[in-house]
Motif scaffolding. Sequence first.
Motif, PDB file in Angstrom:
ATOM      1  N   ALA A 170       0.838  -1.201   0.000  1.00 48.39           N
ATOM      2  CA  ALA A 170       0.000   0.000   0.000  1.00 48.39           C
ATOM      3  C   ALA A 170       0.872   1.250   0.000  1.00 48.39           C
ATOM      4  N   GLU A 171       0.544   2.212  -0.863  1.00 45.97           N
ATOM      5  CA  GLU A 171       1.381   3.398  -0.985  1.00 45.97           C
ATOM      6  C   GLU A 171       0.565   4.649  -1.317  1.00 45.97           C
ATOM      7  N   LEU A 172       1.064   5.788  -0.857  1.00 44.76           N
ATOM      8  CA  LEU A 172       0.567   7.071  -1.316  1.00 44.76           C
ATOM      9  C   LEU A 172       1.206   7.378  -2.662  1.00 44.76           C
TER      10      LEU A 172
ATOM     11  N   CYS B 239      -4.424   6.628  -4.222  1.00 45.39           N
ATOM     12  CA  CYS B 239      -3.967   5.388  -3.579  1.00 45.39           C
ATOM     13  C   CYS B 239      -3.283   4.511  -4.625  1.00 45.39           C
TER      14      CYS B 239
ATOM     15  N   THR C 161      -2.824   8.447   7.284  1.00 44.64           N
ATOM     16  CA  THR C 161      -2.846   7.017   7.563  1.00 44.64           C
ATOM     17  C   THR C 161      -2.906   6.236   6.247  1.00 44.64           C
ATOM     18  N   VAL C 162      -2.072   5.214   6.124  1.00 44.99           N
ATOM     19  CA  VAL C 162      -2.052   4.314   4.964  1.00 44.99           C
ATOM     20  C   VAL C 162      -2.290   2.904   5.479  1.00 44.99           C
ATOM     21  N   GLN C 163      -3.285   2.228   4.925  1.00 46.77           N
ATOM     22  CA  GLN C 163      -3.520   0.861   5.371  1.00 46.77           C
ATOM     23  C   GLN C 163      -3.903  -0.036   4.201  1.00 46.77           C
TER      24      GLN C 163
ATOM     25  N   ARG D  50       1.811   5.570   8.648  1.00 44.25           N
ATOM     26  CA  ARG D  50       1.533   6.976   8.345  1.00 44.25           C
ATOM     27  C   ARG D  50       2.606   7.505   7.411  1.00 44.25           C
ATOM     28  N   THR D  51       2.184   8.400   6.528  1.00 43.77           N
ATOM     29  CA  THR D  51       3.159   8.973   5.609  1.00 43.77           C
ATOM     30  C   THR D  51       4.208   9.801   6.349  1.00 43.77           C
TER      31      THR D  51
ATOM     32  N   THR E 209       6.208   1.974   0.824  1.00 47.61           N
ATOM     33  CA  THR E 209       5.167   1.272   1.577  1.00 47.61           C
ATOM     34  C   THR E 209       5.568   1.070   3.032  1.00 47.61           C
TER      35      THR E 209
ATOM     36  N   VAL F  39      -6.605  -0.839  -0.487  1.00 48.19           N
ATOM     37  CA  VAL F  39      -5.686   0.172   0.034  1.00 48.19           C
ATOM     38  C   VAL F  39      -6.509   1.407   0.366  1.00 48.19           C
TER      39      VAL F  39
ATOM     40  N   ILE G  41      -6.371   5.263   2.097  1.00 47.28           N
ATOM     41  CA  ILE G  41      -5.541   6.370   2.589  1.00 47.28           C
ATOM     42  C   ILE G  41      -6.461   7.471   3.091  1.00 47.28           C
TER      43      ILE G  41
END
Length: 264
Positions: free
Chosen positions: A116-118, A143, A188-190, A202-203, A233, A248, A250
């Motif tokens: 999972a990534e921004l 996302c 928040t990234v999940q 978290r980024t 990630t 994913v 965000i």
Amino acid sequence: MRIARFSIDGNVAFGAVEGEGTVESGGLVLDIIKGIPYTDFELSGTKVPLSKVRLLPPVLPNKVVAIGRNYAEHAAELGNEVPDVPVAFFKPTTSVIGSGDAIEYPSFSDELHHEAELAVVIGRMCREVPRERVQDVIFGYTCANDVTARDAQKREKQWARAKGFDTSCPLGPWVETGLGLAQAGDLTVQATVNGEQRQLGRTSDMIRSIEDLVVHITEAMTLLPGDVILTGTPAGVGPLNVGDEVAVTIEGIGTLTNKVIKRG
């Protein structure tokens, strides 16, 4: 503003997403955009329920520049050191799919992982961007899932096949243009698989910030409108199997959902 790219009745267009809810829950409508969103645009006032269209990848990038090992805990979980400089690699345009599209399990791998990534979406042609102008070249954020054939990555050393196979770069469901750099730097990234949480970070835990990455990449190459930077990630990457649904999410952007199918 949330900008989506979609198809309806054989036509492809961009639209501004309005309303509350998710792709799955309904309640969202698209106000069709006149032209393309990277320049000044107008909303047509013609609206269509999002449930009546097919979402496409929110952009068609000329290139996707991805960054590896940008979270210390993720580097550690794979037994890697934090690199002295950002580790950049490319994912080809043929790897890009949208929310709701299928991830095809590659025939050369037995160990597929989610990441999972921004994703940063570039809004104007730029090169050698100074830190104080990074905000000016960013269109928005979406996302991403840097799907990786982990066994091939370990075996082949170069990551071209492991991270560049068809369908390995889900993006979506839309681009959020309303986030500033400070906001995007603390989200928040999940990731969940079949509803079970796998990744949560978290980024703000990124080793190199969004500004760092844009400056570093544009020292070497020109970025074009619609190009995408994957920012790395957080820890918790893990296996995907045929039949799994990976999501994913965000904070402040939305949820990107894809199912894994057998290629063939």
